[in-house]
Design a protein around this motif. Structure first.
Motif, PDB file in Angstrom:
ATOM      1  N   LYS A 141     -11.532   1.899  -9.409  1.00  0.00           N
ATOM      2  CA  LYS A 141     -11.742   1.361  -8.065  1.00  0.00           C
ATOM      3  C   LYS A 141     -11.542   2.461  -7.031  1.00  0.00           C
ATOM      4  O   LYS A 141     -10.521   3.156  -7.037  1.00  0.00           O
ATOM      5  CB  LYS A 141     -10.736   0.229  -7.828  1.00  0.00           C
ATOM      6  N   ARG A 142     -12.521   2.631  -6.147  1.00  0.00           N
ATOM      7  CA  ARG A 142     -12.388   3.614  -5.080  1.00  0.00           C
ATOM      8  C   ARG A 142     -11.538   3.031  -3.960  1.00  0.00           C
ATOM      9  O   ARG A 142     -11.843   1.961  -3.438  1.00  0.00           O
ATOM     10  CB  ARG A 142     -13.753   4.028  -4.546  1.00  0.00           C
ATOM     11  N   ILE A 143     -10.473   3.742  -3.591  1.00  0.00           N
ATOM     12  CA  ILE A 143      -9.578   3.249  -2.547  1.00  0.00           C
ATOM     13  C   ILE A 143      -9.733   4.034  -1.244  1.00  0.00           C
ATOM     14  O   ILE A 143      -9.213   3.616  -0.207  1.00  0.00           O
ATOM     15  CB  ILE A 143      -8.116   3.282  -3.002  1.00  0.00           C
ATOM     16  N   ALA A 144     -10.438   5.160  -1.280  1.00  0.00           N
ATOM     17  CA  ALA A 144     -10.735   5.922  -0.069  1.00  0.00           C
ATOM     18  C   ALA A 144     -11.996   6.731  -0.316  1.00  0.00           C
ATOM     19  O   ALA A 144     -12.165   7.311  -1.389  1.00  0.00           O
ATOM     20  CB  ALA A 144      -9.577   6.847   0.302  1.00  0.00           C
ATOM     21  N   GLU A 145     -12.880   6.755   0.670  1.00  0.00           N
ATOM     22  CA  GLU A 145     -14.159   7.442   0.502  1.00  0.00           C
ATOM     23  C   GLU A 145     -14.004   8.955   0.467  1.00  0.00           C
ATOM     24  O   GLU A 145     -14.849   9.656  -0.074  1.00  0.00           O
ATOM     25  CB  GLU A 145     -15.118   7.025   1.611  1.00  0.00           C
ATOM     26  N   ASP A 146     -12.942   9.463   1.079  1.00  0.00           N
ATOM     27  CA  ASP A 146     -12.671  10.895   1.021  1.00  0.00           C
ATOM     28  C   ASP A 146     -11.167  11.096   1.144  1.00  0.00           C
ATOM     29  O   ASP A 146     -10.458  10.283   1.724  1.00  0.00           O
ATOM     30  CB  ASP A 146     -13.406  11.652   2.131  1.00  0.00           C
ATOM     31  N   GLY A 147     -10.670  12.180   0.571  1.00  0.00           N
ATOM     32  CA  GLY A 147      -9.241  12.451   0.638  1.00  0.00           C
ATOM     33  C   GLY A 147      -8.834  13.502  -0.371  1.00  0.00           C
ATOM     34  O   GLY A 147      -9.538  13.767  -1.343  1.00  0.00           O
ATOM     35  N   SER A 148      -7.679  14.107  -0.126  1.00  0.00           N
ATOM     36  CA  SER A 148      -7.147  15.127  -1.027  1.00  0.00           C
ATOM     37  C   SER A 148      -5.641  14.967  -1.128  1.00  0.00           C
ATOM     38  O   SER A 148      -5.016  14.229  -0.361  1.00  0.00           O
ATOM     39  CB  SER A 148      -7.498  16.532  -0.524  1.00  0.00           C
ATOM     40  N   SER A 149      -5.047  15.665  -2.092  1.00  0.00           N
ATOM     41  CA  SER A 149      -3.600  15.682  -2.320  1.00  0.00           C
ATOM     42  C   SER A 149      -2.966  14.292  -2.316  1.00  0.00           C
ATOM     43  O   SER A 149      -1.966  14.051  -1.645  1.00  0.00           O
ATOM     44  CB  SER A 149      -2.916  16.546  -1.252  1.00  0.00           C
ATOM     45  N   PRO A 150      -3.521  13.336  -3.083  1.00  0.00           N
ATOM     46  CA  PRO A 150      -2.929  11.995  -3.088  1.00  0.00           C
ATOM     47  C   PRO A 150      -1.643  11.951  -3.897  1.00  0.00           C
ATOM     48  O   PRO A 150      -1.423  12.765  -4.803  1.00  0.00           O
ATOM     49  CB  PRO A 150      -4.021  11.144  -3.745  1.00  0.00           C
ATOM     50  N   SER A 151      -0.793  10.989  -3.576  1.00  0.00           N
ATOM     51  CA  SER A 151       0.447  10.766  -4.337  1.00  0.00           C
ATOM     52  C   SER A 151       0.856   9.311  -4.175  1.00  0.00           C
ATOM     53  O   SER A 151       0.480   8.640  -3.209  1.00  0.00           O
ATOM     54  CB  SER A 151       1.561  11.696  -3.859  1.00  0.00           C
ATOM     55  N   TRP A 152       1.641   8.823  -5.118  1.00  0.00           N
ATOM     56  CA  TRP A 152       2.098   7.437  -5.087  1.00  0.00           C
ATOM     57  C   TRP A 152       3.276   7.284  -4.134  1.00  0.00           C
ATOM     58  O   TRP A 152       4.162   8.138  -4.060  1.00  0.00           O
ATOM     59  CB  TRP A 152       2.525   6.991  -6.479  1.00  0.00           C
ATOM     60  N   TYR A 153       3.283   6.155  -3.423  1.00  0.00           N
ATOM     61  CA  TYR A 153       4.437   5.732  -2.626  1.00  0.00           C
ATOM     62  C   TYR A 153       4.804   4.349  -3.144  1.00  0.00           C
ATOM     63  O   TYR A 153       4.328   3.333  -2.646  1.00  0.00           O
ATOM     64  CB  TYR A 153       4.075   5.698  -1.141  1.00  0.00           C
ATOM     65  N   GLY A 154       5.593   4.311  -4.230  1.00  0.00           N
ATOM     66  CA  GLY A 154       5.800   3.071  -4.962  1.00  0.00           C
ATOM     67  C   GLY A 154       4.617   2.820  -5.881  1.00  0.00           C
ATOM     68  O   GLY A 154       3.830   3.731  -6.188  1.00  0.00           O
ATOM     69  N   ASN A 155       4.447   1.580  -6.310  1.00  0.00           N
ATOM     70  CA  ASN A 155       3.386   1.234  -7.264  1.00  0.00           C
ATOM     71  C   ASN A 155       2.109   0.710  -6.618  1.00  0.00           C
ATOM     72  O   ASN A 155       1.094   0.569  -7.304  1.00  0.00           O
ATOM     73  CB  ASN A 155       3.902   0.173  -8.245  1.00  0.00           C
ATOM     74  N   PHE A 169      -2.442  10.056   1.125  1.00  0.00           N
ATOM     75  CA  PHE A 169      -3.439  11.106   0.933  1.00  0.00           C
ATOM     76  C   PHE A 169      -3.731  11.785   2.259  1.00  0.00           C
ATOM     77  O   PHE A 169      -3.357  11.295   3.332  1.00  0.00           O
ATOM     78  CB  PHE A 169      -4.726  10.550   0.302  1.00  0.00           C
ATOM     79  N   THR A 170      -4.395  12.932   2.187  1.00  0.00           N
ATOM     80  CA  THR A 170      -4.778  13.695   3.374  1.00  0.00           C
ATOM     81  C   THR A 170      -6.264  13.503   3.635  1.00  0.00           C
ATOM     82  O   THR A 170      -7.087  13.668   2.738  1.00  0.00           O
ATOM     83  CB  THR A 170      -4.476  15.193   3.175  1.00  0.00           C
ATOM     84  N   ARG A 171      -6.581  13.150   4.868  1.00  0.00           N
ATOM     85  CA  ARG A 171      -7.984  13.031   5.283  1.00  0.00           C
ATOM     86  C   ARG A 171      -8.265  14.115   6.316  1.00  0.00           C
ATOM     87  O   ARG A 171      -7.550  14.237   7.310  1.00  0.00           O
ATOM     88  CB  ARG A 171      -8.252  11.654   5.880  1.00  0.00           C
ATOM     89  N   SER A 172      -9.290  14.911   6.073  1.00  0.00           N
ATOM     90  CA  SER A 172      -9.581  16.026   6.972  1.00  0.00           C
ATOM     91  C   SER A 172     -11.058  16.089   7.321  1.00  0.00           C
ATOM     92  O   SER A 172     -11.912  15.525   6.630  1.00  0.00           O
ATOM     93  CB  SER A 172      -9.129  17.350   6.346  1.00  0.00           C
ATOM     94  N   GLN A 173     -11.350  16.772   8.420  1.00  0.00           N
ATOM     95  CA  GLN A 173     -12.718  17.057   8.837  1.00  0.00           C
ATOM     96  C   GLN A 173     -12.857  18.564   9.042  1.00  0.00           C
ATOM     97  O   GLN A 173     -11.871  19.248   9.336  1.00  0.00           O
ATOM     98  CB  GLN A 173     -13.066  16.332  10.155  1.00  0.00           C
ATOM     99  N   ASP A 174     -14.086  19.067   8.858  1.00  0.00           N
ATOM    100  CA  ASP A 174     -14.316  20.486   9.071  1.00  0.00           C
ATOM    101  C   ASP A 174     -15.681  20.702   9.702  1.00  0.00           C
ATOM    102  O   ASP A 174     -16.503  19.788   9.771  1.00  0.00           O
ATOM    103  CB  ASP A 174     -14.201  21.262   7.750  1.00  0.00           C
ATOM    104  N   ASP A 175     -15.902  21.920  10.176  1.00  0.00           N
ATOM    105  CA  ASP A 175     -17.184  22.271  10.801  1.00  0.00           C
ATOM    106  C   ASP A 175     -18.061  23.074   9.850  1.00  0.00           C
ATOM    107  O   ASP A 175     -19.050  23.684  10.275  1.00  0.00           O
ATOM    108  CB  ASP A 175     -16.949  23.053  12.097  1.00  0.00           C
ATOM    109  N   GLY A 176     -17.715  23.061   8.575  1.00  0.00           N
ATOM    110  CA  GLY A 176     -18.442  23.852   7.595  1.00  0.00           C
ATOM    111  C   GLY A 176     -17.772  25.172   7.285  1.00  0.00           C
ATOM    112  O   GLY A 176     -18.083  25.808   6.267  1.00  0.00           O
ATOM    113  N   TYR A 177     -16.848  25.583   8.155  1.00  0.00           N
ATOM    114  CA  TYR A 177     -16.138  26.844   7.961  1.00  0.00           C
ATOM    115  C   TYR A 177     -14.623  26.667   7.997  1.00  0.00           C
ATOM    116  O   TYR A 177     -13.901  27.285   7.231  1.00  0.00           O
ATOM    117  CB  TYR A 177     -16.549  27.860   9.037  1.00  0.00           C
TER     118      TYR A 177
END
Length: 305
Positions: free
Chosen positions: A221-235, A240-248
């Motif tokens: 099951k997808r719980i977020a369309e984008d994200g990095s460095s996820p970790s559990w907070y309980g069960n 997770f970290t959500r970021s935006q960039d300009d290509g660079y």
């Protein structure tokens, strides 16, 4: 983010997500303060919230901070010591790796630091073997070429661990391995982490988002369309970290939380916070994150159901 109160068909993955009737869990921030210890990155909080590991931006060196006294001790000054260390539930033991170059060959050993007595002992000597450090439900273990070395008193050798083998997930119980492919062929699996109750596996598919599945690889099951460095907070909650960039360059980055049962999201920092990595302890109600400038910040959390 799509509200999971109705079915959503992921066309690219061919997955049908079931309707889930559950009360959404929301996280709110009671208090936020800077941890004034100088430049620090990649925080890792013990499950009981009493000890915090941190390192430099390039993973050189490793320190442990007592969250009560705010006293910090250096564990190692070695290259790579801060890359993916693990800490047990009460923060009394830390496992980490030192790295050295032998000509053009990179070698690593495994060390165990005793936070109560102080000092490190070598668990595995320098070598080229494939060594992974694992932690689940407060237990820590060393995986050396598919063989688990753990603390016999903690039951680590018979516990369950999950990790990535690039195009598949491996679930290991003792020395028994089971390979899983929760998503269609060709998928990649990053940041694989087992939930504290050993019932779900968290992972990122770099082109599809953040996912959870059952321990046997079913019900992805997808719980977020984008994200990095996820970790559990309980069960039931994932950070997770959500970021935006300009290509660079990264232009905005924030810490988010999501209820894995309902898909309900909580924004814990603003996009302007430039937050990078977060680690939480539901036992203590604390989350610590680092930003792009190497500032650590402590969040005190309310859980609202």
């Amino acid at each position: 983010m799509v509200n999971m109160k109705k079915c959503l068909i992921l066309v690219s993955l061919g997955l049908l997500l079931p309707v889930l009737s559950a009360n959404a869990v929301k996280l709110t921030v009671k208090n936020s303060q800077i941890i004034d210890i100088g430049e620090a990155y990649h925080p890792l909080l013990s499950d009981n919230g009493e000890k915090l590991l941190y390192t430099s931006d390039n993973y050189r060196g490793l320190h442990v901070l007592d969250m009560g006294s705010m006293n910090s001790n250096e564990i190692s000054s070695s290259e790579g010591a801060g890359y993916s260390p693990v800490i047990n539930f009460d923060g009394s033991k830390v496992y980490y790796r030192n790295m050295q170059l032998d000509g053009r060959l990179r070698k690593r050993n495994v060390m165990m630091y005793d936070c109560i007595k102080g000092g490190s002992v070598e668990v595995l000597p320098m070598g080229r073997s494939d060594v992974k450090l694992m932690q689940t439900a407060g237990e820590i273990a060393v995986l050396n070429d598919d063989k688990i070395m753990g603390d016999d008193e903690s039951g680590a050798k018979t516990s369950v661990y999950a990790y990535s083998m690039h195009d598949r997930i491996v679930v290991q119980t003792g020395n028994v391995l089971k390979e899983l492919n929760p998503l269609p062929s060709g998928s990649r699996y990053l940041w694989v982490k087992l939930s504290p109750d050993h019932k779900k596996i968290l992972f990122v598919e770099p082109f599809e988002g953040v996912f959870v599945c059952d321990i046997d690889g079913t019900n992805a099951k997808r719980i977020a369309e984008d994200g990095s460095s996820p970790s559990w907070y309980g069960n039931n909650v994932v950070l997770f970290t959500r970021s935006q960039d300009d290509g660079y360059h990264v232009t905005a980055s924030q810490i988010m939380a999501v209820d894995v049962n309902t898909g309900e999201e909580s924004q814990l920092t603003t996009p302007e916070s430039m937050a990078e990595d977060a680690s939480g302890s539901i036992t203590s109600g604390k989350i610590v994150y680092s930003d792009a400038n190497g500032t650590l910040r402590l969040l005190e959390i309310n859980v609202v159901e």
